[in-house]
Design a protein around this motif. Structure first.
Motif, PDB file in Angstrom:
ATOM      1  N   PRO A  84      -4.556  -6.658   4.131  1.00  0.00           N
ATOM      2  CA  PRO A  84      -3.368  -5.347   3.855  1.00  0.00           C
ATOM      3  C   PRO A  84      -3.406  -5.105   2.397  1.00  0.00           C
ATOM      4  O   PRO A  84      -2.270  -4.371   1.890  1.00  0.00           O
ATOM      5  CB  PRO A  84      -2.403  -6.097   4.403  1.00  0.00           C
ATOM      6  CG  PRO A  84      -2.732  -7.567   4.020  1.00  0.00           C
ATOM      7  CD  PRO A  84      -3.959  -7.851   4.387  1.00  0.00           C
ATOM      8  N   TYR A  85      -4.188  -5.621   1.759  1.00  0.00           N
ATOM      9  CA  TYR A  85      -4.003  -5.359  -0.126  1.00  0.00           C
ATOM     10  C   TYR A  85      -4.662  -4.238  -0.613  1.00  0.00           C
ATOM     11  O   TYR A  85      -4.522  -4.117  -1.702  1.00  0.00           O
ATOM     12  CB  TYR A  85      -4.742  -6.723  -0.679  1.00  0.00           C
ATOM     13  CG  TYR A  85      -4.157  -8.133  -0.086  1.00  0.00           C
ATOM     14  CD1 TYR A  85      -2.987  -8.476   0.054  1.00  0.00           C
ATOM     15  CD2 TYR A  85      -5.033  -8.881   0.694  1.00  0.00           C
ATOM     16  CE1 TYR A  85      -2.858  -9.688   0.411  1.00  0.00           C
ATOM     17  CE2 TYR A  85      -4.707 -10.144   1.231  1.00  0.00           C
ATOM     18  CZ  TYR A  85      -3.294 -10.281   1.249  1.00  0.00           C
ATOM     19  OH  TYR A  85      -2.962 -11.622   1.809  1.00  0.00           O
ATOM     20  N   PHE A  86      -5.090  -3.408   0.077  1.00  0.00           N
ATOM     21  CA  PHE A  86      -5.703  -2.210  -0.448  1.00  0.00           C
ATOM     22  C   PHE A  86      -5.247  -0.806  -0.214  1.00  0.00           C
ATOM     23  O   PHE A  86      -4.847  -0.640   0.921  1.00  0.00           O
ATOM     24  CB  PHE A  86      -7.256  -1.966   0.132  1.00  0.00           C
ATOM     25  CG  PHE A  86      -8.062  -3.232  -0.393  1.00  0.00           C
ATOM     26  CD1 PHE A  86      -8.074  -3.801  -1.486  1.00  0.00           C
ATOM     27  CD2 PHE A  86      -8.208  -4.548   0.889  1.00  0.00           C
ATOM     28  CE1 PHE A  86      -8.932  -4.976  -2.019  1.00  0.00           C
ATOM     29  CE2 PHE A  86      -8.972  -5.764   0.361  1.00  0.00           C
ATOM     30  CZ  PHE A  86      -9.205  -6.137  -1.035  1.00  0.00           C
ATOM     31  N   THR A  87      -5.374   0.073  -0.964  1.00  0.00           N
ATOM     32  CA  THR A  87      -4.605   1.536  -0.706  1.00  0.00           C
ATOM     33  C   THR A  87      -5.659   2.212   0.020  1.00  0.00           C
ATOM     34  O   THR A  87      -7.172   1.839   0.127  1.00  0.00           O
ATOM     35  CB  THR A  87      -4.862   2.047  -2.004  1.00  0.00           C
ATOM     36  OG1 THR A  87      -6.077   2.326  -2.784  1.00  0.00           O
ATOM     37  CG2 THR A  87      -3.783   1.612  -3.205  1.00  0.00           C
ATOM     38  N   ASP A  88      -5.458   3.320   0.443  1.00  0.00           N
ATOM     39  CA  ASP A  88      -6.377   4.162   1.465  1.00  0.00           C
ATOM     40  C   ASP A  88      -7.415   4.579   0.473  1.00  0.00           C
ATOM     41  O   ASP A  88      -8.537   4.631   0.890  1.00  0.00           O
ATOM     42  CB  ASP A  88      -5.477   5.446   2.081  1.00  0.00           C
ATOM     43  CG  ASP A  88      -4.467   5.067   3.108  1.00  0.00           C
ATOM     44  OD1 ASP A  88      -4.502   3.647   3.514  1.00  0.00           O
ATOM     45  OD2 ASP A  88      -3.815   5.552   3.452  1.00  0.00           O
ATOM     46  N   ALA A  89      -7.179   5.048  -0.750  1.00  0.00           N
ATOM     47  CA  ALA A  89      -8.357   5.373  -1.839  1.00  0.00           C
ATOM     48  C   ALA A  89      -9.266   4.198  -1.874  1.00  0.00           C
ATOM     49  O   ALA A  89     -10.303   4.532  -1.778  1.00  0.00           O
ATOM     50  CB  ALA A  89      -7.746   5.913  -2.849  1.00  0.00           C
ATOM     51  N   GLU A  90      -8.861   3.043  -2.093  1.00  0.00           N
ATOM     52  CA  GLU A  90      -9.717   1.890  -2.356  1.00  0.00           C
ATOM     53  C   GLU A  90     -10.683   1.824  -0.884  1.00  0.00           C
ATOM     54  O   GLU A  90     -11.576   1.302  -1.136  1.00  0.00           O
ATOM     55  CB  GLU A  90      -9.052   0.571  -2.664  1.00  0.00           C
ATOM     56  CG  GLU A  90      -8.340   0.804  -4.214  1.00  0.00           C
ATOM     57  CD  GLU A  90      -7.320  -0.350  -4.219  1.00  0.00           C
ATOM     58  OE1 GLU A  90      -7.252  -0.654  -5.643  1.00  0.00           O
ATOM     59  OE2 GLU A  90      -6.778  -0.866  -3.252  1.00  0.00           O
ATOM     60  N   ARG A  91      -9.797   1.569   0.247  1.00  0.00           N
ATOM     61  CA  ARG A  91     -10.597   1.512   1.491  1.00  0.00           C
ATOM     62  C   ARG A  91     -11.829   2.609   1.751  1.00  0.00           C
ATOM     63  O   ARG A  91     -12.702   2.344   2.116  1.00  0.00           O
ATOM     64  CB  ARG A  91      -9.567   1.696   2.484  1.00  0.00           C
ATOM     65  CG  ARG A  91      -8.579   0.531   2.717  1.00  0.00           C
ATOM     66  CD  ARG A  91      -7.543   0.673   4.014  1.00  0.00           C
ATOM     67  NE  ARG A  91      -6.932  -0.424   3.795  1.00  0.00           N
ATOM     68  CZ  ARG A  91      -7.091  -1.630   4.282  1.00  0.00           C
ATOM     69  NH1 ARG A  91      -8.191  -2.035   4.697  1.00  0.00           N
ATOM     70  NH2 ARG A  91      -6.090  -2.395   4.196  1.00  0.00           N
ATOM     71  N   ALA A  92     -11.402   3.773   1.089  1.00  0.00           N
ATOM     72  CA  ALA A  92     -12.501   4.744   1.360  1.00  0.00           C
ATOM     73  C   ALA A  92     -13.758   4.373   0.518  1.00  0.00           C
ATOM     74  O   ALA A  92     -14.931   4.461   0.752  1.00  0.00           O
ATOM     75  CB  ALA A  92     -11.916   6.255   0.770  1.00  0.00           C
ATOM     76  N   ALA A  93     -13.480   4.079  -0.742  1.00  0.00           N
ATOM     77  CA  ALA A  93     -14.366   3.670  -1.865  1.00  0.00           C
ATOM     78  C   ALA A  93     -15.142   2.288  -1.223  1.00  0.00           C
ATOM     79  O   ALA A  93     -16.406   2.392  -1.340  1.00  0.00           O
ATOM     80  CB  ALA A  93     -13.887   3.313  -3.113  1.00  0.00           C
TER      81      ALA A  93
END
Length: 155
Positions: A84-93
């Protein structure tokens, strides 16, 4: 397997003075501000985990700690997809990192259009170009470290 103390080629720059310029150019390209430094470090850390490179796992974990990132976020990079620790942008990267560094099933595209489209929801053209170079430089640095085996960065 022989235990080596220190890198196999202690100073690559002695043999290839252009290496320092190349490294500087790569660093300049990926630190242009289009992609947050934290995201870059997350990508390098994940790539290091995938290829099994202790130097990069340690180095980018240390970088993330110095940037104030929590131990939970750093540890969860290995299982980013359900943490649960990552933003959607970080998840995409991180999804792009997995696609680039993990083998794809035979006959499947490593970076499918839907994955690319998801990333473009979070990154503009300059940021996508920067992310592309971050991934390319991660591959470059992973290969250098895998062959040269530098000492792990102290935590």
């Amino acid at each position: 397997m022989e235990d080596t103390v220190g890198p196999r080629i202690p100073d690559v720059n002695t043999h290839l003075p252009q290496f320092r310029e190349l490294a500087g150019t790569l660093v300049k390209a990926v630190t242009n501000g289009a992609v947050p430094a934290t995201t870059s470090s997350l990508v390098y850390l994940r790539a290091g985990q995938i290829v099994g490179n202790t130097y990069h796992v340690m180095r980018h974990s240390v970088d993330l700690r110095k940037a104030g990132e929590s131990e939970a976020r750093i540890a969860a990079v290995a299982t980013w997809w359900d943490a649960p620790y990552f933003t959607d942008a970080e998840r995409a990267a991180l999804a792009l990192t997995d696609a680039v560094f993990q083998p794809a099933a035979r006959g499947t595209e490593r970076v499918p259009d839907d994955l690319f489209a998801e990333a473009t929801k979070h990154y503009d053209d300059k940021a996508m170009a920067t992310l592309l170079v971050i991934l390319a430089s991660a591959g470059f640095w992973m290969n250098v470290a895998l062959v040269n085996r530098p000492d792990p960065v102290p935590a």
